[in-house]
Scaffold this motif. Sequence first.
Motif, PDB file in Angstrom:
ATOM      1  N   ARG A 100       0.821  -1.204   0.000  1.00 32.73           N
ATOM      2  CA  ARG A 100       0.000   0.000   0.000  1.00 32.73           C
ATOM      3  C   ARG A 100       0.857   1.257   0.000  1.00 32.73           C
ATOM      4  NH1 ARG A 100      -4.114   2.214   4.156  1.00 32.73           N
ATOM      5  NH2 ARG A 100      -2.544   1.648   5.647  1.00 32.73           N
ATOM      6  N   PHE A 101       2.083   1.180   0.489  1.00 29.55           N
ATOM      7  CA  PHE A 101       2.939   2.350   0.598  1.00 29.55           C
ATOM      8  C   PHE A 101       3.936   2.463  -0.541  1.00 29.55           C
ATOM      9  CE2 PHE A 101       1.141   3.592   4.459  1.00 29.55           C
ATOM     10  CZ  PHE A 101       0.864   2.442   5.174  1.00 29.55           C
ATOM     11  N   ALA A 137       1.494   4.326 -11.980  1.00 28.36           N
ATOM     12  CA  ALA A 137       0.573   5.222 -11.267  1.00 28.36           C
ATOM     13  C   ALA A 137       1.295   6.495 -10.849  1.00 28.36           C
ATOM     14  CB  ALA A 137      -0.014   4.510 -10.056  1.00 28.36           C
ATOM     15  N   LEU A 138       2.561   6.379 -10.459  1.00 33.26           N
ATOM     16  CA  LEU A 138       3.347   7.560 -10.105  1.00 33.26           C
ATOM     17  C   LEU A 138       3.490   8.497 -11.296  1.00 33.26           C
ATOM     18  CD1 LEU A 138       6.218   6.123  -7.883  1.00 33.26           C
ATOM     19  CD2 LEU A 138       4.433   7.710  -7.182  1.00 33.26           C
ATOM     20  N   ARG A 139       3.805   7.930 -12.458  1.00 38.40           N
ATOM     21  CA  ARG A 139       3.963   8.764 -13.662  1.00 38.40           C
ATOM     22  C   ARG A 139       2.663   9.433 -14.033  1.00 38.40           C
ATOM     23  NH1 ARG A 139       5.491   6.100 -18.433  1.00 38.40           N
ATOM     24  NH2 ARG A 139       5.960   8.103 -19.313  1.00 38.40           N
ATOM     25  N   LEU A 140       1.551   8.711 -13.924  1.00 37.14           N
ATOM     26  CA  LEU A 140       0.256   9.306 -14.256  1.00 37.14           C
ATOM     27  C   LEU A 140      -0.083  10.406 -13.249  1.00 37.14           C
ATOM     28  CD1 LEU A 140      -1.969   9.154 -16.330  1.00 37.14           C
ATOM     29  CD2 LEU A 140      -3.114   7.454 -14.913  1.00 37.14           C
ATOM     30  N   GLY A 141       0.229  10.179 -11.977  1.00 33.71           N
ATOM     31  CA  GLY A 141       0.013  11.201 -10.957  1.00 33.71           C
ATOM     32  C   GLY A 141       0.874  12.433 -11.194  1.00 33.71           C
ATOM     33  N   TYR A 194      -4.255  11.395  -5.563  1.00 29.60           N
ATOM     34  CA  TYR A 194      -4.235  11.064  -6.994  1.00 29.60           C
ATOM     35  C   TYR A 194      -2.872  11.414  -7.590  1.00 29.60           C
ATOM     36  CZ  TYR A 194      -9.227  10.021  -7.447  1.00 29.60           C
ATOM     37  OH  TYR A 194     -10.471   9.447  -7.346  1.00 29.60           O
ATOM     38  N   GLU A 195      -2.357  12.605  -7.266  1.00 31.39           N
ATOM     39  CA  GLU A 195      -1.072  13.024  -7.827  1.00 31.39           C
ATOM     40  C   GLU A 195       0.077  12.146  -7.336  1.00 31.39           C
ATOM     41  OE1 GLU A 195      -0.316  17.191  -7.305  1.00 31.39           O
ATOM     42  OE2 GLU A 195      -2.005  17.758  -8.588  1.00 31.39           O
ATOM     43  N   ALA A 196      -0.052  11.588  -6.147  1.00 29.49           N
ATOM     44  CA  ALA A 196       0.998  10.715  -5.603  1.00 29.49           C
ATOM     45  C   ALA A 196       0.853   9.275  -6.106  1.00 29.49           C
ATOM     46  CB  ALA A 196       0.937  10.738  -4.075  1.00 29.49           C
ATOM     47  N   GLY A 209      11.321  12.629 -10.039  1.00 32.93           N
ATOM     48  CA  GLY A 209      10.597  12.819  -8.794  1.00 32.93           C
ATOM     49  C   GLY A 209       9.999  14.203  -8.745  1.00 32.93           C
ATOM     50  N   ARG A 210       9.582  14.575  -7.564  1.00 34.19           N
ATOM     51  CA  ARG A 210       8.843  15.816  -7.418  1.00 34.19           C
ATOM     52  C   ARG A 210       9.759  16.877  -6.829  1.00 34.19           C
ATOM     53  NH1 ARG A 210       3.083  14.144  -5.264  1.00 34.19           N
ATOM     54  NH2 ARG A 210       2.693  16.244  -5.918  1.00 34.19           N
ATOM     55  N   GLY A 211      10.489  17.582  -7.671  1.00 32.33           N
ATOM     56  CA  GLY A 211      11.412  18.603  -7.216  1.00 32.33           C
ATOM     57  C   GLY A 211      10.708  19.914  -6.939  1.00 32.33           C
ATOM     58  N   PHE A 212      10.167  20.064  -5.746  1.00 26.47           N
ATOM     59  CA  PHE A 212       9.429  21.280  -5.431  1.00 26.47           C
ATOM     60  C   PHE A 212      10.353  22.453  -5.141  1.00 26.47           C
ATOM     61  CE2 PHE A 212       6.278  18.027  -4.276  1.00 26.47           C
ATOM     62  CZ  PHE A 212       5.287  18.431  -5.132  1.00 26.47           C
TER      63      PHE A 212
END
Length: 198
Positions: free
Chosen positions: A3-4, A10-14, A45-47, A101-104
Motif C-alpha cells: 500500500r505504501f 501510477a506515479l507517472r500518471l500522478g 491522486y497526484e501521488a 521525482g517531485r522537485g518542489f
Amino acid sequence: MSRFQPDPDALRLGEALAALRRDRGLSQAEAGARLGMTSQGWGLYEAGRRPGLFRPDVQRRLTAALDASPEDLALAREGLGAPPDSGAADAPAPDGLEARGRGFDTPSPRVRRLQISDDSLAPWAESGVVVEYRPGQWPRQGQGCVLEMIDGSVRVRLYRGADAEALHLAGAGALDAVETVPRRQTALVSAVVARLDG
C-alpha cells in the motif's frame, strides 16, 4: 505492491496530473474544490496512491476540473519520458536536474519564481507568496500573470482579457477594479503556473 509503494505507472500518471494542474496555475486545494474533494484527496491522486487513477471516468472527472481532457493527461504523461528503471543496479544514480521525482524546491528551467511584495492581490495571493510563472505562456482569463514592462519593472496581476491595444488586468489595489495597460508598454506577458503559499 504494498500500500505504501505505488506502482511506477501510477506515479507517472500522478506526476502528469500534477503537471497539468501546475500549468493551469491551480493549487491542489483549488483543483480538489472543483470536484468537492479536499487538497489531500487530490494529492493522493497526484501521488499515485488513490485507486481508480487509470479508470477513464475518473480521468475525465479529474481532467475536466483542470479544463483539460484525458488526452491532455496522456500527452503530459508522455512528456515525462520513460519511467525510472528500478532494477538497474549498475546505472549511475541520478543527481541534480537529472533526478526524477517531485522537485518542489527547484523550478524547471522554463519556470521562473517571483515573490509578491504587497497585498494588492489578496486574497488570491498575499505579500510573501512566491509565484512560479512560465515566460511567454499566455494566461487564461482569471489566471495570474506576470508582466515584464519596457521600463524594467515587473507587475503581478490577474488577467481579465485583452484587445489589440491593451491588456485588461485586476489587482492594482482591488481585484474587482480593472486596470488597462497598453501593450506597447509591456515587454513580456507570462502565465502564473503555481503559487507556493508557504
